[in-house]
Scaffold this motif. Structure first.
Motif, PDB file in Angstrom:
ATOM      1  N   ILE A  30       0.667  -1.275  -0.088  1.00 26.20           N
ATOM      2  CA  ILE A  30       0.312   0.064   0.233  1.00 26.20           C
ATOM      3  C   ILE A  30       0.801   1.371  -0.158  1.00 26.20           C
ATOM      4  O   ILE A  30       0.582   2.007  -0.759  1.00 26.20           O
ATOM      5  CB  ILE A  30      -0.849   0.125   1.556  1.00 26.20           C
ATOM      6  CG1 ILE A  30      -2.145  -1.075   1.154  1.00 26.20           C
ATOM      7  CG2 ILE A  30      -2.036   1.262   1.291  1.00 26.20           C
ATOM      8  CD1 ILE A  30      -3.027  -1.503   1.652  1.00 26.20           C
ATOM      9  N   ASP A  31       2.220   0.952   0.890  1.00 30.50           N
ATOM     10  CA  ASP A  31       3.247   2.162   0.625  1.00 30.50           C
ATOM     11  C   ASP A  31       3.679   2.103  -1.000  1.00 30.50           C
ATOM     12  O   ASP A  31       3.881   3.840  -1.427  1.00 30.50           O
ATOM     13  CB  ASP A  31       4.318   1.832   1.825  1.00 30.50           C
ATOM     14  CG  ASP A  31       3.962   1.806   2.878  1.00 30.50           C
ATOM     15  OD1 ASP A  31       2.431   2.693   3.610  1.00 30.50           O
ATOM     16  OD2 ASP A  31       4.696   1.267   3.753  1.00 30.50           O
ATOM     17  N   ILE A  32       3.675   1.133  -1.589  1.00 24.56           N
ATOM     18  CA  ILE A  32       3.904   1.322  -2.715  1.00 24.56           C
ATOM     19  C   ILE A  32       2.918   2.649  -3.457  1.00 24.56           C
ATOM     20  O   ILE A  32       2.760   3.400  -4.652  1.00 24.56           O
ATOM     21  CB  ILE A  32       4.531   0.404  -3.408  1.00 24.56           C
ATOM     22  CG1 ILE A  32       5.892  -0.222  -2.940  1.00 24.56           C
ATOM     23  CG2 ILE A  32       4.805   0.416  -4.888  1.00 24.56           C
ATOM     24  CD1 ILE A  32       6.184  -1.362  -3.250  1.00 24.56           C
ATOM     25  N   ARG A  33       2.020   1.340  -3.402  1.00 23.63           N
ATOM     26  CA  ARG A  33      -0.061   1.332  -4.114  1.00 23.63           C
ATOM     27  C   ARG A  33      -0.043   4.202  -4.058  1.00 23.63           C
ATOM     28  O   ARG A  33      -0.137   4.315  -5.251  1.00 23.63           O
ATOM     29  CB  ARG A  33      -0.316   1.080  -3.789  1.00 23.63           C
ATOM     30  CG  ARG A  33      -1.920   1.883  -4.957  1.00 23.63           C
ATOM     31  CD  ARG A  33      -2.483   0.461  -4.070  1.00 23.63           C
ATOM     32  NE  ARG A  33      -4.104   0.948  -4.954  1.00 23.63           N
ATOM     33  CZ  ARG A  33      -5.027   0.280  -5.497  1.00 23.63           C
ATOM     34  NH1 ARG A  33      -5.354  -0.649  -4.352  1.00 23.63           N
ATOM     35  NH2 ARG A  33      -6.312   0.669  -6.023  1.00 23.63           N
ATOM     36  N   PHE A  34       0.569   4.334  -3.558  1.00 23.74           N
ATOM     37  CA  PHE A  34       0.113   5.440  -3.224  1.00 23.74           C
ATOM     38  C   PHE A  34       1.928   6.140  -2.721  1.00 23.74           C
ATOM     39  O   PHE A  34       1.631   7.549  -2.607  1.00 23.74           O
ATOM     40  CB  PHE A  34      -0.281   5.706  -1.653  1.00 23.74           C
ATOM     41  CG  PHE A  34      -1.728   5.379  -1.330  1.00 23.74           C
ATOM     42  CD1 PHE A  34      -3.039   6.166  -2.655  1.00 23.74           C
ATOM     43  CD2 PHE A  34      -2.272   4.039  -1.309  1.00 23.74           C
ATOM     44  CE1 PHE A  34      -3.986   5.841  -2.763  1.00 23.74           C
ATOM     45  CE2 PHE A  34      -3.994   3.699  -1.398  1.00 23.74           C
ATOM     46  CZ  PHE A  34      -4.548   4.153  -1.594  1.00 23.74           C
ATOM     47  N   ALA A  37       6.229   6.830   1.707  1.00 28.25           N
ATOM     48  CA  ALA A  37       7.363   6.506   2.437  1.00 28.25           C
ATOM     49  C   ALA A  37       7.176   5.037   3.084  1.00 28.25           C
ATOM     50  O   ALA A  37       6.164   5.173   4.024  1.00 28.25           O
ATOM     51  CB  ALA A  37       8.198   7.371   3.699  1.00 28.25           C
ATOM     52  N   PRO A  38       8.250   4.610   3.044  1.00 27.51           N
ATOM     53  CA  PRO A  38       7.643   3.503   3.864  1.00 27.51           C
ATOM     54  C   PRO A  38       7.043   3.316   5.852  1.00 27.51           C
ATOM     55  O   PRO A  38       8.698   4.033   5.905  1.00 27.51           O
ATOM     56  CB  PRO A  38       9.260   2.164   3.563  1.00 27.51           C
ATOM     57  CG  PRO A  38      10.307   3.084   2.287  1.00 27.51           C
ATOM     58  CD  PRO A  38       9.689   4.255   2.113  1.00 27.51           C
ATOM     59  N   GLY A  39       6.693   2.349   5.426  1.00 30.90           N
ATOM     60  CA  GLY A  39       5.944   1.594   6.415  1.00 30.90           C
ATOM     61  C   GLY A  39       4.637   3.528   7.788  1.00 30.90           C
ATOM     62  O   GLY A  39       4.496   2.779   9.160  1.00 30.90           O
ATOM     63  N   THR A  40       4.500   3.671   6.305  1.00 27.35           N
ATOM     64  CA  THR A  40       3.725   5.051   6.873  1.00 27.35           C
ATOM     65  C   THR A  40       2.132   4.500   6.590  1.00 27.35           C
ATOM     66  O   THR A  40       1.376   4.506   7.865  1.00 27.35           O
ATOM     67  CB  THR A  40       3.710   5.527   5.362  1.00 27.35           C
ATOM     68  OG1 THR A  40       4.742   6.675   4.851  1.00 27.35           O
ATOM     69  CG2 THR A  40       2.443   6.659   5.474  1.00 27.35           C
ATOM     70  N   CYS A  41       1.970   3.372   6.224  1.00 26.96           N
ATOM     71  CA  CYS A  41       1.212   2.601   5.940  1.00 26.96           C
ATOM     72  C   CYS A  41       0.950   1.907   7.959  1.00 26.96           C
ATOM     73  O   CYS A  41      -0.287   1.617   8.643  1.00 26.96           O
ATOM     74  CB  CYS A  41       0.374   1.426   4.839  1.00 26.96           C
ATOM     75  SG  CYS A  41      -1.681   0.934   5.171  1.00 26.96           S
ATOM     76  N   LEU A  42       1.592   0.740   8.281  1.00 22.73           N
ATOM     77  CA  LEU A  42       2.195   0.629   9.361  1.00 22.73           C
ATOM     78  C   LEU A  42       1.375   1.090  10.835  1.00 22.73           C
ATOM     79  O   LEU A  42       0.653   1.017  11.348  1.00 22.73           O
ATOM     80  CB  LEU A  42       3.356  -0.262   9.448  1.00 22.73           C
ATOM     81  CG  LEU A  42       3.717  -0.819  10.630  1.00 22.73           C
ATOM     82  CD1 LEU A  42       2.321  -2.055  11.270  1.00 22.73           C
ATOM     83  CD2 LEU A  42       4.325  -1.728  11.114  1.00 22.73           C
ATOM     84  N   SER A  43       2.556   2.421  10.437  1.00 25.13           N
ATOM     85  CA  SER A  43       2.527   3.580  11.391  1.00 25.13           C
ATOM     86  C   SER A  43       1.263   3.929  11.447  1.00 25.13           C
ATOM     87  O   SER A  43       1.229   5.264  12.446  1.00 25.13           O
ATOM     88  CB  SER A  43       3.392   4.164  11.020  1.00 25.13           C
ATOM     89  OG  SER A  43       3.262   5.171   9.968  1.00 25.13           O
TER      90      SER A  43
END
Length: 333
Positions: A30-34, A37-43
């Protein structure tokens, strides 16, 4: 669930089961899709991965697979059932019901046993479980399969990732039986229609349908999480207090709390609001996301199979749903 239910209903959850689709969607994807930055969706959303159903993993297929696992744990075959109740948030098709499709998938298409659905969106499982308890209490059924199965991925609007990013697909089921040492000690269900616009999927019924034309976005789920939280939070503490009084239990007497896995933030807020120790709350959201009605029974299956909810334990099943509704049940396993 009956707002006046005060007498325990003697039934035992003999088996639980859950099914997660083969394909997973990682938060890194999902980070790549939007282009985040890596880890954004998780955080941001507290979710690591969720499962996405393939074309052959239909709602009824997933439900039947979960049902087989529940039957296996219970030590029964499908022919031992005398009722099937579906509690999906979204049906596989309008007619016939998903429960009918599951009955046939279990090889019971000629059996004649009752099979039908109840719908309360994310609280569908609790409503179906309560109905099973009532059918058992009045002698109309002895052994009932209750399932919830949902494919959220087909209705997500990815132009609004704050809603789309947190949902996952899956199914879960339980087999309940009259007698034994288990019980539904108390249950309750309340609806506050003032929040009816907080969670909406407009298409698929009689008002918005293909024959009359579907406007862009009407076939996608939309959610105002802030509004849903405001309505639910006003009523949740009092709701839980009333439910526990009916069950003659205090919060510290509960061995396990199994909430709807609505979102990481919702789980955190609910624990704080109800003053629950995090160790007693079953939280599997990071690995499943919000599975709509399948959320609570999937968490229940996890709690049973991991040993967090054991025979003789008392647990609280609790959640909110579109409506806005609040539902809960205090059960002895």
């Amino acid at each position: 669930m009956s707002a006046t239910n005060t007498d325990p209903i003697n039934l035992t959850i003999r088996g639980t089961g859950s099914y997660r689709p083969r394909q997973t969607l990682e938060s890194s994807q999902i980070d790549i899709r939007f282009d985040w930055a890596p880890g954004t969706c998780l955080s941001r959303y507290g979710i690591e991965t969720r499962h996405v159903a393939a074309e052959d993993e239909t709602t009824s297929f997933m439900a039947a697979e979960a049902a087989k696992l529940a039957l296996d744990m219970a030590g029964y075959s499908a022919s031992d059932l005398d009722m099937i109740l579906g509690g999906c948030g979204v049906m596989e098709q309008p007619i016939p019901s998903t429960a009918v499709l599951v009955q046939d998938r279990l090889g019971l298409g000629r059996s004649g046993i009752p099979a039908y659905d109840v719908n309360a969106t994310c609280l569908g499982f609790l409503q179906a479980l309560d109905l099973a308890a009532m059918q058992i209490s009045c002698g109309r059924a002895r052994r009932v399969l209750v399932f919830s199965s949902d494919i959220a991925s087909v209705g997500l609007d990815w132009s609004h990732p704050e809603a789309a990013a947190i949902f996952g697909d899956g199914a879960a089921a339980v087999v309940v039986e009259a007698g034994g040492n288990g019980a539904v000690l108390a249950s309750d269900f309340r609806t506050y229609g003032e929040g009816r616009d907080a969670c909406v999927l407009a298409a698929g019924g009689t008002r918005v349908n293909p024959a009359r034309g579907i406007k862009p976005g009407e076939d996608r789920f939309r959610m105002d999480g802030a509004q849903a939280y405001r309505v639910a939070s006003r009523h949740l503490p009092r709701f839980v207090a009333r439910l526990l009084r009916r069950a003659d239990k205090a919060m510290d007497q509960l061995d396990c709390v199994i909430p709807h896995q609505a979102s990481a933030l919702a789980l955190e807020h609910a624990a704080e609001m109800l003053r629950l120790a995090s160790g007693r709350v079953v939280d599997i959201f990071a690995g499943t996301g919000n599975q709509i009605a399948a959320s609570i029974p999937t968490a229940l299956d996890h709690a049973v199979r991991s040993g967090r909810f054991k025979r003789g334990d008392t647990g609280l099943l609790i959640g909110t749903s579109a409506g806005i509704s609040i539902g809960g049940a205090v059960v002895r396993l």
